[in-house]
Motif scaffolding. Sequence first.
Motif, PDB file in Angstrom:
ATOM      1  N   GLU A  60      -3.040  -6.116  -2.412  1.00 48.84           N
ATOM      2  CA  GLU A  60      -3.476  -6.520  -1.070  1.00 48.84           C
ATOM      3  C   GLU A  60      -2.773  -5.670  -0.011  1.00 48.84           C
ATOM      4  O   GLU A  60      -3.401  -5.187   0.936  1.00 48.84           O
ATOM      5  CB  GLU A  60      -3.145  -8.001  -0.822  1.00 48.84           C
ATOM      6  N   TYR A  61      -1.468  -5.512  -0.179  1.00 55.14           N
ATOM      7  CA  TYR A  61      -0.713  -4.703   0.785  1.00 55.14           C
ATOM      8  C   TYR A  61      -1.205  -3.271   0.762  1.00 55.14           C
ATOM      9  O   TYR A  61      -1.375  -2.652   1.813  1.00 55.14           O
ATOM     10  CB  TYR A  61       0.791  -4.722   0.476  1.00 55.14           C
ATOM     11  N   HIS A  63      -4.121  -2.017   0.091  1.00 60.21           N
ATOM     12  CA  HIS A  63      -5.405  -1.838   0.789  1.00 60.21           C
ATOM     13  C   HIS A  63      -5.226  -1.937   2.308  1.00 60.21           C
ATOM     14  O   HIS A  63      -5.860  -1.186   3.063  1.00 60.21           O
ATOM     15  CB  HIS A  63      -6.425  -2.854   0.283  1.00 60.21           C
ATOM     16  N   LYS A  64      -4.346  -2.835   2.761  1.00 67.69           N
ATOM     17  CA  LYS A  64      -4.071  -2.923   4.202  1.00 67.69           C
ATOM     18  C   LYS A  64      -3.383  -1.653   4.689  1.00 67.69           C
ATOM     19  O   LYS A  64      -3.654  -1.158   5.782  1.00 67.69           O
ATOM     20  CB  LYS A  64      -3.198  -4.142   4.506  1.00 67.69           C
ATOM     21  N   TYR A  65      -2.490  -1.154   3.864  1.00 65.43           N
ATOM     22  CA  TYR A  65      -1.763   0.069   4.193  1.00 65.43           C
ATOM     23  C   TYR A  65      -2.734   1.250   4.333  1.00 65.43           C
ATOM     24  O   TYR A  65      -2.678   2.010   5.300  1.00 65.43           O
ATOM     25  CB  TYR A  65      -0.728   0.327   3.098  1.00 65.43           C
ATOM     26  N   LYS A  67      -5.899   1.147   5.020  1.00 64.52           N
ATOM     27  CA  LYS A  67      -6.718   0.923   6.215  1.00 64.52           C
ATOM     28  C   LYS A  67      -5.950   1.329   7.466  1.00 64.52           C
ATOM     29  O   LYS A  67      -6.500   1.930   8.389  1.00 64.52           O
ATOM     30  CB  LYS A  67      -7.104  -0.560   6.287  1.00 64.52           C
ATOM     31  N   ALA A  68      -4.655   1.020   7.491  1.00 60.78           N
ATOM     32  CA  ALA A  68      -3.829   1.331   8.671  1.00 60.78           C
ATOM     33  C   ALA A  68      -3.646   2.831   8.850  1.00 60.78           C
ATOM     34  O   ALA A  68      -3.787   3.353   9.957  1.00 60.78           O
ATOM     35  CB  ALA A  68      -2.470   0.643   8.546  1.00 60.78           C
ATOM     36  N   TYR A  98       5.089  -8.939   2.962  1.00 62.62           N
ATOM     37  CA  TYR A  98       4.532  -8.863   1.617  1.00 62.62           C
ATOM     38  C   TYR A  98       5.627  -8.858   0.552  1.00 62.62           C
ATOM     39  O   TYR A  98       5.516  -9.528  -0.477  1.00 62.62           O
ATOM     40  CB  TYR A  98       3.634  -7.625   1.478  1.00 62.62           C
TER      41      TYR A  98
END
Length: 201
Positions: A60-61, A63-65, A67-68, A98
Amino acid sequence: MNTKNLIIEVARTIFLDEGFKKANIRDIANKAEVSTGAIYGYFENKEKLYEAAIGPLPKEYYHKYLKAIKKINDLDFQETMINIKKNHFAGIELFLDYIYADPIAWKLVVKGKGTSYHKHLDIIVTHEIEAFITYLDVLEKLGVDFIRPNENVIKVLISNLVKDMIEIIKLDLDRDEAFEYSKQIADFFFLGWAKLLQIKY
């Protein structure tokens, strides 16, 4: 606790103590007081059990990373220069949220030699290098005056930054200590980049 969750909890402990390669399914079965067949009924192989022991948080982290860092192409230089530290510290907060949601999962990621997680940190370093080079390209397009460092220097510095941040996981710091550690590391690298690029952040 149902049998599947019990197996995962026992596996987490054994994988953490022994690492992926040394841990074996029989030991996990014995400690969980189930048969090896019961474990294979839930998990196709040892690596699938390792993935279950780590759980979803690191992915999860990640994928957020991703995206950022992809937002870097939309940078506004003036806004970025004003808020770069603030935004970086917000990123550190997200990372720490996280890590401290499930520190064992992150320790298993770091200790994942012999699994698909083995090169996970190398992949993060690669993304960070690509993002930083893109950032320098954006500065050039905006006509910002700076000295572009050699790409090998960028690779070494980014690699060291990521490794220093990952030390949080290994050091067993509490969250407040980890945030202060992270801020000091960030300050150190910001000063270094400012001098290297000859840009005033």
